[in-house]
Design an enzyme around this catalytic site. Structure first.
Site, short mmCIF file in Angstrom:
data_model
loop_
_atom_site.label_atom_id
_atom_site.label_comp_id
_atom_site.label_asym_id
_atom_site.label_seq_id
_atom_site.Cartn_x
_atom_site.Cartn_y
_atom_site.Cartn_z
N HIS A 159 2.88 -7.37 -2.11
CA HIS A 159 1.70 -7.90 -1.41
C HIS A 159 0.56 -8.30 -2.32
O HIS A 159 -0.53 -8.61 -1.83
CB HIS A 159 1.16 -6.87 -0.41
CG HIS A 159 2.08 -6.58 0.73
ND1 HIS A 159 2.00 -7.23 1.93
CD2 HIS A 159 3.10 -5.71 0.82
CE1 HIS A 159 2.94 -6.76 2.74
NE2 HIS A 159 3.62 -5.83 2.09
N LYS A 190 -13.30 -9.38 6.36
CA LYS A 190 -12.19 -8.89 5.54
C LYS A 190 -12.75 -7.85 4.59
O LYS A 190 -13.97 -7.68 4.49
CB LYS A 190 -11.56 -10.04 4.74
CG LYS A 190 -12.63 -10.87 3.97
CD LYS A 190 -12.02 -12.05 3.21
CE LYS A 190 -11.70 -13.24 4.07
NZ LYS A 190 -10.29 -13.56 4.20
N ARG A 191 -11.86 -7.12 3.87
CA ARG A 191 -12.35 -6.18 2.88
C ARG A 191 -13.30 -6.88 1.90
O ARG A 191 -13.12 -8.06 1.60
CB ARG A 191 -11.16 -5.54 2.13
CG ARG A 191 -10.42 -4.51 2.96
CD ARG A 191 -11.30 -3.34 3.34
NE ARG A 191 -11.54 -2.51 2.19
CZ ARG A 191 -10.94 -1.34 1.97
NH1 ARG A 191 -10.08 -0.86 2.85
NH2 ARG A 191 -11.20 -0.62 0.91
N LYS A 240 -12.13 -12.07 -3.15
CA LYS A 240 -12.28 -12.77 -1.86
C LYS A 240 -13.57 -13.58 -1.81
O LYS A 240 -13.79 -14.38 -0.92
CB LYS A 240 -12.24 -11.75 -0.72
CG LYS A 240 -10.87 -11.04 -0.59
CD LYS A 240 -10.89 -9.98 0.49
CE LYS A 240 -9.62 -9.14 0.56
NZ LYS A 240 -8.49 -9.84 1.21
N THR A 299 -4.08 -12.83 6.48
CA THR A 299 -3.60 -12.89 7.86
C THR A 299 -4.78 -13.13 8.79
O THR A 299 -4.60 -13.67 9.89
CB THR A 299 -2.87 -11.59 8.26
OG1 THR A 299 -3.66 -10.47 7.82
CG2 THR A 299 -1.49 -11.52 7.63
N LYS A 329 -5.36 -15.43 12.30
CA LYS A 329 -5.99 -14.95 13.54
C LYS A 329 -7.14 -15.86 13.95
O LYS A 329 -7.30 -16.19 15.14
CB LYS A 329 -6.51 -13.51 13.35
CG LYS A 329 -5.41 -12.49 13.14
CD LYS A 329 -5.90 -11.17 12.53
CE LYS A 329 -4.71 -10.41 11.97
NZ LYS A 329 -5.10 -9.28 11.08
C1 26W Z 1 -2.14 1.46 -4.73
C2 26W Z 1 -3.42 0.92 -4.19
C3 26W Z 1 -3.22 -0.28 -3.34
C4 26W Z 1 -3.40 -0.18 -1.98
C5 26W Z 1 -3.18 -1.27 -1.18
C6 26W Z 1 -2.82 -1.46 -3.89
C7 26W Z 1 -2.60 -2.54 -3.10
C8 26W Z 1 -2.78 -2.46 -1.75
C9 26W Z 1 -2.44 -3.63 -0.85
C10 26W Z 1 -1.39 -4.47 -1.53
C11 26W Z 1 -3.59 -4.39 -0.40
C12 26W Z 1 -3.29 -5.34 0.73
O1 26W Z 1 -3.54 -5.03 1.86
N1 26W Z 1 -2.76 -6.55 0.43
C13 26W Z 1 -2.77 -7.64 1.40
O2 26W Z 1 -1.55 -7.70 2.11
C14 26W Z 1 -1.61 -8.66 3.15
C15 26W Z 1 -0.32 -8.58 3.93
O3 26W Z 1 0.73 -9.10 3.19
C16 26W Z 1 -1.88 -10.03 2.59
O4 26W Z 1 -2.03 -10.93 3.67
C17 26W Z 1 -3.13 -10.04 1.73
O5 26W Z 1 -3.29 -11.29 1.11
C18 26W Z 1 -3.05 -8.94 0.69
O6 26W Z 1 -4.26 -8.84 -0.03
#
Ligand code: 26W
Length: 817
Positions: free
Chosen positions: A360, A551-552, A557, A659, A663
Site C-alpha cells: 500500500h 484525509k490524514r 498529501k 480512495t 468517494k
Molecule cells: C507500519 C506503519 C504503517 C502503518 C500504515 C505503514 C503504512 C501504513 C499504511 C500503508 C498507510 C495507508 O493507509 N496507506 C494507504 O492505503 C490506501 C489503500 O490502499 C491507499 O489508497 C492510500 O493511497 C495509501 O496511502
C-alpha cells in the site's frame, strides 16, 4: 454437539414485527423498562433486533460453506475502519423505513439514535477503510471471506482542536458495550513469546516460552441484498489462568493482577501511526498475536473436514493487507512443520500457494523492517524459519543466475547494512504467489523501483488491482438525497452493479434532472452548514463552492499546497475586494500522527489562517476556511456528500491509490488533482474535460529531483508565492508568536521541499482559477458533476473483490440455493 433443528421464531420485518422485537429486546436483551429507557438503551435494543435478523442468514451461509467445502479467504489486517453499523445493517436488510416507523411507534426518533452509535475506528486511514469496504463487497458477492484482526479496546484517538492545536483523547469505544459482537470465550488459542528452540528427534521444539491467550469476538458482516453474510473475527488478549497462580502462591496478590493486566496489553490499543514504521516492541507483539491465533484457527477449521494437508491450498487463501500480518508466513510454517509434522518442502509449497500480499505504499519510511535481535528474543523459532526461507531463496536465486554479490545483498530478506533487520515486504514477496499494488501507477512504480529485483526474478508474481469503495456506504447511506434521485432516474440496481451509473449519461442535457441533481447536492451542503454553524458559530453560504481536503495530515498529501493557495486567494481578495469572486468554503479535516511534529504544525497553521480569514470584514462570504475536528468514517459520511471540489494533490508518485478521491467523485465532486495514484484512472474514466489535472507527473518529479531541485528559485521568482511564504515566516497569521511557522517556511524554501510544493504551486493556482470560472457556469459544472458520478462504475469495491477472487484467491461464491 447434536444436530437437531432448533425451534426458533422466524423473524419477519414488518413494522409490527419490528416493534414487537424492539420491545422484546429492550426488556429481555437490555433489561430495561420503557419508562426507564434512555436513547442509548433504545439504540441497543434496536441493534439487537437488527442483529437477530442477520443471524439466521449467517448460520445458513456458514452451513452452506461447510456443505460445499468451499475455498475460504482469510483477509488478515491490523486495521478495520468499520465506522457505524446500524444504518449499514438496516440498508443491507432493506428495513430502514420499517425500522424508522417501528421506532416512531414507540416514540423514538431513529435519526437521533443513529448519531449515538460510536464508530468502530479500528484503523488509521486508507488501508483500514479499504479492509472494511472489502468485507462489505466479499459478503455482497458471496465470496466466503473472513476478516481477521485485533479487537483493540482503544481505537483511533479522538481529535479535539484546542486553540488551533490537535489534542488527542483516548477512544474507549466499548464503553456502552458493543451489541454487534458475539464473544466466543470458548474459542481461545495460546500465543507464545520468548523462550528458545531445541532439537528433539529430528524436530524443533520451542520451549520455555510465556504465553497469552487470544479469544475470539465475531461480528456478522451482511451482504447487500443477498442472504450471504461473512464473519469478522477479532482477537482479544486474555491472561492465562496459570499467570496469577505463581505469584498468588507467594502471597503477592497485587503483583499477580498487575502481571495479568500487562500481558493483556497486547490488544489494548491501535497504534495511531500511519505511514511511518516506529519499530516498537508492543507493535511486533500485536502483529504476532493476531496472526498466530488466526493461523491456529484456520488450521483447526480445515482439519474439521480434512484428515491430511493434501488439499490445503485448494481450500485456503490467506491475504496480507500490507506487511503488518507477515509473521503469518513463518507461523504457518512452524505450525505445519513443527506441530503437524509436514515436511519442510511441502509446507513451503503450501505457504506459497495460499499467501498473497498487497503493498500500500512506496514510501521508504513506511516499509516495515524488524530488528533481528528483537526477533531473536521474542520469536526465536520464527527467526530461524525466516533465515531458512532466506537461505533457500538466495541459493535458488544464485542458481538462477544472480551471482553478483551486490545483487544478493540487495535481495536478501535480511538487511545486513548496519544493525541487521528483516525486510518484511521481501519475506511477503518470496513466500506469496501474488503481490499487487493498488492502482495502475502504483503497481508500475512498485515493480520499477522498490521491488525491481523481485519483479525480474518472479515476473508473473506481480499484478495490479486498483482499489475500490463500497457504493452502499459511500452513496446510498451517506447521501440518501442523491441516491434517491439516481433511483428515480435509472432504478436502484447501481447499488449492486455500479457500472449501471453509466446510464446517467443518457440524461445529459435533461434540464429537470440537472436541476434535481443540484438540489440534492445543495441539501447535503445545507445539512453540513447546519452542523458546522453549530460547532464554529460561523455561517456558511450553501451556494458557495465547497472545496474539500479530507484525509490524514501528511506532508506528501500536501495540505500545505492547499493552504498556500488559500493565502494567495485571501491576499488577492483584499487587494481587489470589488472584483467578482467565486465564493468558496475551504474545508480541511484529518488527524496527525501523535508524534508527527510537522503534521501538527500544519494543523495549527490551517487554524491560524482560518481565524484570520474568517474574521476579516473585507473578505466576508467570499472566502471561509474551516478545519473540521475529528475526521473519521462518520464525519466523512457527512462531509463528502457536500463537496463540490475534491482536493487530491499529493506529489505525483507518492499516493499509492487514494480512495477518498473515489468517494468524492461518486458524490458528484469534481477533482482537482495531480496525476498520482488512482487519480489517473479517475481521469481516464470521467474524461479529462471533467477533472482539473495540474502539476508535475511522476516522471517529471524524478527528473526535477535528479537535475537538482532548487525550491528557492520558485520563491524568488513568484511574487505572490513569496508574499504568502513571508507571511507564514514573519507571523502574519500568528502575531502573538511570530516564529511559530518558521520551520514550515524553511522546510519549503531552504531545506529541499521534499514533496515539491513550490514546484507545483503556480500550476495549482492556475487550475484553481479554472475551477472558479467553471463553477459559475452552472450548467457546465452540473454536467461535469454528473459525468463524474456516471464514470465511477469501475471504482466499486465489488469490481476490485471480483478481480481478487478470480486472479489472486481463485475462489468462487458460495451457492445459496
Ligand atoms: C507500519 C506503519 C504503517 C502503518 C500504515 C505503514 C503504512 C501504513 C499504511 C500503508 C498507510 C495507508 O493507509 N496507506 C494507504 O492505503 C490506501 C489503500 O490502499 C491507499 O489508497 C492510500 O493511497 C495509501 O496511502
Amino acid at each position: 454437539m447434536t444436530a437437531v433443528d432448533l425451534e426458533v421464531d422466524q423473524l419477519n420485518s414488518s413494522v409490527d414485527a419490528l416493534r414487537r422485537s424492539l420491545s422484546n429486546r429492550l426488556m429481555y436483551g437490555v433489561g430495561k423498562d420503557a419508562v426507564a429507557a434512555r436513547p442509548q438503551d433504545w439504540l441497543h435494543a434496536a441493534a439487537l433486533a437488527v442483529r437477530d435478523r442477520l443471524v439466521a442468514r449467517w448460520m445458513s451461509t456458514t452451513r452452506r460453506q461447510y456443505e460445499q467445502d468451499v475455498k475460504r479467504v482469510y483477509y488478515l489486517s491490523m486495521e478495520f475502519l468499520i465506522g457505524r453499523t446500524f444504518t449499514n445493517a438496516l440498508l443491507a436488510l432493506g428495513i430502514y423505513e420499517p425500522m424508522k416507523e417501528a421506532l416512531a411507534g414507540v416514540g423514538v426518533d431513529m435519526e437521533a439514535l443513529i448519531d449515538l452509535e460510536p464508530d468502530a475506528a479500528l484503523g488509521n486511514g486508507g488501508l483500514g477503510r479499504l479492509a472494511a469496504c472489502f468485507l462489505d463487497s466479499m459478503a455482497t458477492l458471496g465470496v466466503p471471506g473472513f476478516g481477521y484482526g485485533i479487537r483493540y479496546e482503544y481505537g483511533m484517538f479522538r481529535q479535539q482542536i484546542v486553540d488551533g492545536e490537535q489534542v488527542e483523547t483516548p477512544d474507549y469505544w466499548l464503553r456502552s458495550g458493543n451489541p454487534w459482537e458475539f464473544p466466543r470465550p470458548e474459542i481461545q488459542y495460546p500465543v507464545h513469546f520468548g523462550g528458545r528452540t531445541v532439537q528433539r528427534d529430528g524436530h524443533v521444539e520451542w520451549v520455555d516460552t510465556q504465553h497469552v491467550n487470544a479469544t475470539a469476538y465475531d461480528t456478522v458482516i451482511p451482504g447487500f441484498a443477498t442472504s450471504a453474510t461473512n464473519t469478522l473475527r477479532l482477537w482479544s488478549a486474555r491472561a492465562p489462568e496459570e499467570l496469577d497462580l505463581s505469584a498468588f502462591n507467594q502471597g503477592d496478590y497485587q503483583r499477580a493482577v498487575e502481571t495479568r493486566n500487562a500481558s493483556e496489553n497486547v490488544s489494548r490499543l491501535l497504534y495511531p501511526d500511519d505511514s511511518t514504521m516506529a519499530g516498537r516492541e508492543l507493535r511486533l507483539r500485536q502483529e504476532y498475536f493476531f496472526v498466530s491465533a488466526t493461523m491456529q484457527d484456520l488450521i483447526r477449521r480445515y482439519l474439521r473436514t480434512h484428515s491430511t494437508f493434501g488439499r490445503f491450498s485448494e481450500k485456503v487463501a490467506v491475504h496480507l493487507n500490507d506487511t503488518h500480518p507477515v509473521l503469518a508466513i513463518p507461523e504457518l510454517m512452524r505450525l505445519l512443520v513443527d506441530i503437524h509434522r509436514v515436511p519442510w518442502d511441502k509446507a513451503l509449497a503450501h505457504v506459497q500457494q495460499v499467501f498473497s500480499y498487497t503493498n500500500h505504499t512506496l514510501m521508504p519510511e513506511a516499509l516495515e523492517t524488524w530488528d533481528v535481535e528483537l526477533l531473536s528474543r521474542m520469536l526465536p523459532r520464527h527467526l530461524e524459519i525466516i533465515f531458512d526461507i532466506n537461505a533457500e531463496f538466495l541459493r535458488k536465486a544464485s542458481e538462477g543466475g544472480a551471482h553478483d554479490p551486490e545483487m544478493i545483498r540487495r535481495i536478501s530478506l535480511v538487511d545486513e547494512y548496519g544493525q541487521r533487520r528483516v525486510r518484511m515486504a521481501y519475506l511477503a514477496i518470496v513466500a506469496s504467489h501474488k503481490v499487487n499494488g493498488v492502482s495502475k501507477l502504483h503497481s508500475q512504480l512498485m515493480t520499477r523501483d522498490i521491488f525491481s529485483d523481485f519483479a525480474r526474478l518472479f515476473p508473473d508474481r506481480f499484478t495490479n488491482v486498483t482499489n475500490g469503495i463500497t457504493p452502499r456506504r459511500w452513496l446510498a447511506q451517506a447521501s440518501p438525497s442523491l441516491a434517491g434521485l439516481i433511483d428515480d432516474a435509472i432504478g436502484p440496481r447501481w447499488r449492486a452493479d455500479l457500472f449501471e451509473l453509466g446510464a446517467l449519461r443518457k440524461l445529459r442535457g435533461d434540464a429537470s434532472f440537472e436541476e434535481a441533481f443540484r438540489a440534492a447536492k445543495r441539501s447535503n451542503k445545507v445539512r453540513l452548514a447546519h452542523r458546522l454553524a453549530h460547532h464554529t458559530g460561523l455561517t456558511f453560504d450553501p451556494d458557495a463552492l465547497f472545496d474539500m481536503q479530507v484525509k490524514r495530515i501528511h506532508e506528501y498529501k500536501r495540505q500545505l499546497l492547499n493552504v498556500l493557495h488559500v493565502i494567495v486567494r485571501y491576499n488577492r481578495i483584499r487587494a481587489e475586494p470589488q472584483r467578482e469572486w467565486t465564493p468558496r468554503v475551504v474545508l480541511f479535516a484529518g488527524k496527525a500522527a501523535s508524534a508527527y511534529r510537522m503534521a501538527k504544525t500544519i494543523i495549527k497553521l490551517i487554524n491560524d489562517v482560518a481565524a484570520k480569514v474568517n474574521h476579516d470584514p473585507i473578505v466576508g462570504d467570499r472566502l471561509k476556511v474551516v478545519f473540521v475536528p475529528n475526521y473519521g468514517v462518520s464525519l466523512a459520511e457527512l462531509l463528502i456528500p457536500a463537496a463540490n471540489l475534491s482536493e487530491q494533490i499529493s506529489t505525483a508518485g507518492t499516493e499509492a491509490s487514494g480512495t477518498g478521491n473515489m468517494k468524492l467523485a461518486l458524490n458528484g465532486a469534481l477533482t482537482i488533482g495531480t496525476l498520482d495514484g488512482a487519480n489517473i484512472e479517475i481521469c481516464d474514466s470521467v474524461g479529462p474535460e471533467h477533472i482539473f489535472i495540474f502539476g508535475h507527473t511522476a516522471d517529471q518529479v524524478d527528473g526535477l529531483r535528479s537535475a537538482g531541485y532548487r525550491p528557492r528559485q520558485f520563491y524568488e521568482q513568484n511574487a505572490e508565492l513569496r508574499m504568502a511564504l513571508d507571511q507564514i515566516r514573519t507571523g502574519f497569521f500568528s502575531p502573538g508568536d511570530p516564529a511559530r511557522f518558521s520551520d514550515i517556511f524553511h522546510t519549503l524554501v531552504d531545506w529541499g521541499d521534499h514533496y515539491m510544493v513550490l514546484a507545483d504551486f503556480a500550476a495549482f493556482v492556475e487550475a484553481q482559477e479554472a475551477v472558479d470560472r467553471r463553477f459559475v457556469d452552472v450548467p457546465s459544472w452540473t454536467a461535469s458533476a454528473i459525468e463524474n458520478v456516471a464514470g465511477m462504475g469501475m471504482f466499486s469495491s465489488d469490481r476490485a473483490i471480483a478481480e481478487y477472487a478470480r486472479d489472486i484467491w481463485r475462489v468462487k461464491p458460495v451457492e445459496l440455493g
